[in-house]
Design an enzyme around this catalytic site. Structure first.
Site, PDB file in Angstrom:
ATOM      1  N   ASP A  12      -4.159  -0.046   3.904  1.00 22.06           N
ATOM      2  CA  ASP A  12      -4.645  -1.152   4.727  1.00 22.06           C
ATOM      3  C   ASP A  12      -5.192  -2.275   3.841  1.00 22.06           C
ATOM      4  O   ASP A  12      -5.623  -2.032   2.709  1.00 22.06           O
ATOM      5  CB  ASP A  12      -5.754  -0.607   5.646  1.00 22.06           C
ATOM      6  CG  ASP A  12      -6.026  -1.538   6.804  1.00 22.06           C
ATOM      7  OD1 ASP A  12      -5.284  -2.517   6.999  1.00 22.06           O
ATOM      8  OD2 ASP A  12      -7.012  -1.286   7.530  1.00 22.06           O
ATOM      9  N   HIS A  29       1.678  -8.095   1.043  1.00 22.49           N
ATOM     10  CA  HIS A  29       2.590  -6.955   1.239  1.00 22.49           C
ATOM     11  C   HIS A  29       3.462  -6.725   0.004  1.00 22.49           C
ATOM     12  O   HIS A  29       3.776  -5.588  -0.335  1.00 22.49           O
ATOM     13  CB  HIS A  29       3.471  -7.175   2.473  1.00 22.49           C
ATOM     14  CG  HIS A  29       2.689  -7.210   3.752  1.00 22.49           C
ATOM     15  ND1 HIS A  29       1.687  -6.305   4.027  1.00 22.49           N
ATOM     16  CD2 HIS A  29       2.750  -8.036   4.827  1.00 22.49           C
ATOM     17  CE1 HIS A  29       1.167  -6.578   5.216  1.00 22.49           C
ATOM     18  NE2 HIS A  29       1.790  -7.625   5.723  1.00 22.49           N
ATOM     19  N   LEU A 123       7.833  14.913  -7.269  1.00 23.32           N
ATOM     20  CA  LEU A 123       6.991  14.375  -6.197  1.00 23.32           C
ATOM     21  C   LEU A 123       7.833  14.014  -4.971  1.00 23.32           C
ATOM     22  O   LEU A 123       8.875  13.362  -5.094  1.00 23.32           O
ATOM     23  CB  LEU A 123       6.298  13.092  -6.697  1.00 23.32           C
ATOM     24  CG  LEU A 123       5.471  12.357  -5.628  1.00 23.32           C
ATOM     25  CD1 LEU A 123       4.128  13.051  -5.415  1.00 23.32           C
ATOM     26  CD2 LEU A 123       5.245  10.901  -6.015  1.00 23.32           C
TER      27      LEU A 123
HETATM   28  C1  FPP Z   1      -1.594  -2.898   6.269  1.00 26.93           C
HETATM   29  O1  FPP Z   1      -2.273  -3.994   5.781  1.00 26.93           O
HETATM   30  C2  FPP Z   1      -0.296  -2.858   5.668  1.00 26.93           C
HETATM   31  C3  FPP Z   1       0.900  -2.876   6.314  1.00 26.93           C
HETATM   32  C4  FPP Z   1       1.047  -2.896   7.764  1.00 26.93           C
HETATM   33  C5  FPP Z   1       2.151  -2.897   5.570  1.00 26.93           C
HETATM   34  C6  FPP Z   1       2.105  -2.013   4.404  1.00 26.93           C
HETATM   35  C7  FPP Z   1       3.307  -2.146   3.634  1.00 26.93           C
HETATM   36  C8  FPP Z   1       3.326  -2.008   2.317  1.00 26.93           C
HETATM   37  C9  FPP Z   1       2.155  -1.751   1.467  1.00 26.93           C
HETATM   38  C10 FPP Z   1       4.591  -2.107   1.626  1.00 26.93           C
HETATM   39  C11 FPP Z   1       5.461  -0.972   1.988  1.00 26.93           C
HETATM   40  C12 FPP Z   1       6.288  -0.610   0.900  1.00 26.93           C
HETATM   41  C13 FPP Z   1       7.510  -0.142   1.033  1.00 26.93           C
HETATM   42  C14 FPP Z   1       8.180   0.350  -0.137  1.00 26.93           C
HETATM   43  C15 FPP Z   1       8.227  -0.108   2.329  1.00 26.93           C
HETATM   44  P1  FPP Z   1      -2.586  -5.182   6.764  1.00 26.93           P
HETATM   45  O2  FPP Z   1      -1.560  -6.218   6.624  1.00 26.93           O
HETATM   46  O3  FPP Z   1      -2.771  -4.623   8.139  1.00 26.93           O
HETATM   47  O4  FPP Z   1      -3.912  -5.703   6.212  1.00 26.93           O
HETATM   48  P2  FPP Z   1      -5.021  -6.475   7.030  1.00 26.93           P
HETATM   49  O5  FPP Z   1      -5.752  -5.428   7.788  1.00 26.93           O
HETATM   50  O6  FPP Z   1      -5.813  -7.079   5.943  1.00 26.93           O
HETATM   51  O7  FPP Z   1      -4.351  -7.477   7.903  1.00 26.93           O
END
Ligand code: FPP
Length: 234
Positions: A12, A29, A123
């Site tokens: 998150d 992201h 892994l």
């Molecule tokens: C939450 O942070 C994150 C997500 C919904 C997306 C997570 C995706 C990645 C880390 C990349 C995935 C990687 C691959 C390889 C598919 P948020 O955007 O909800 O954060 P916020 O709460 O600050 O808005």
């Protein structure tokens, strides 16, 4: 000593991290996806066998089209950059979730990553895409009910047998669940699998979650008294 075989992470805080630097959420992201590589390697080196990451939930479709489209492109960037390294390290990629609802190109990239790494025994890097835990349980119940109707299963079922209907059927239960970025909730993640998991909520956002922070979490996990509902030291 507690062995952490299966670590799950709710990644998150990408959006807030990017905003705080005056950048668009999508850049958070991108940095977040690069951090998946860093943390997968660190987790492997720290002895973790299964790493299950929440990349996109069934609820994340509510975000703007631009953000959703960007996240859907990330697996292609990610595997193009890192797949060879993962294969060299013996990682096995598994994708958890309802993939048929994703764009065709995203589905292909994810399926190819699974296929290319299927003979590896290192892994297990499990990426949850379009995953929601209540939906997973509902789908499992439907499949089980159908098996009963078809005479392939009986009503006399144990938890271990029901586990075989879950999308995570090949994995052991989660030992430790970490959520980054300070929020203290589970957000429909692995509800069945975390029944006896230890939970840790860390203030660092996902892009700030370094191998040192992971080590701190595993040290904290070592100090937990896991009793699985029983009694110890009496
Ligand atoms: C939450 O942070 C994150 C997500 C919904 C997306 C997570 C995706 C990645 C880390 C990349 C995935 C990687 C691959 C390889 C598919 P948020 O955007 O909800 O954060 P916020 O709460 O600050 O808005």
């Amino acid at each position: 000593m507690n062995i952490c075989k299966h670590l799950a992470i709710i990644m998150d805080g990408n959006g807030r991290w990017a905003k705080a630097q005056g950048k668009p959420r999508t850049s958070g992201h991108l940095v977040g996806s690069d951090n998946v590589r860093t943390i997968a390697i660190a987790a492997d080196e720290m002895g973790i066998k299964y790493l299950t990451l929440y990349a996109f939930s069934t609820e994340n479709w509510k975000r703007t089209a631009d953000e959703v489209n960007y996240i859907m492109k990330l697996p292609a960037f990610f595997f193009k950059k890192y797949m060879q390294e993962f294969l060299d390290r013996g990682f096995r990629m598994r994708i958890i979730g309802e993939l048929d609802m994703l764009p065709k190109a995203t589905q292909k990239v994810l399926r190819d990553a699974e296929e290319e790494s299927k003979d590896n025994h290192g892994l297990s890097l499990n990426i949850c895409m379009n995953y929601g835990s209540r939906r997973e349980i509902l789908l499992a119940a439907k499949k089980y009910a159908q098996d009963v109707v078809d005479g392939k299963a009986t009503l006399d079922i144990e938890e271990e047998d029901f586990d075989q209907y879950m999308m995570t059927k090949d994995f052991p239960p989660v030992d430790l669940l970490i959520r980054t970025s300070g929020e203290q909730r589970i957000s429909n993640y692995l509800l069945w699998q975390i029944a006896y998991a230890e939970l840790e909520f860390v203030p660092e956002s996902w892009p700030e979650f370094t191998p040192e922070v992971l080590k701190r979490c595993l040290d904290e996990y070592q100090n937990r008294d896991r009793r699985f509902g029983g009694v110890k030291n009496v």
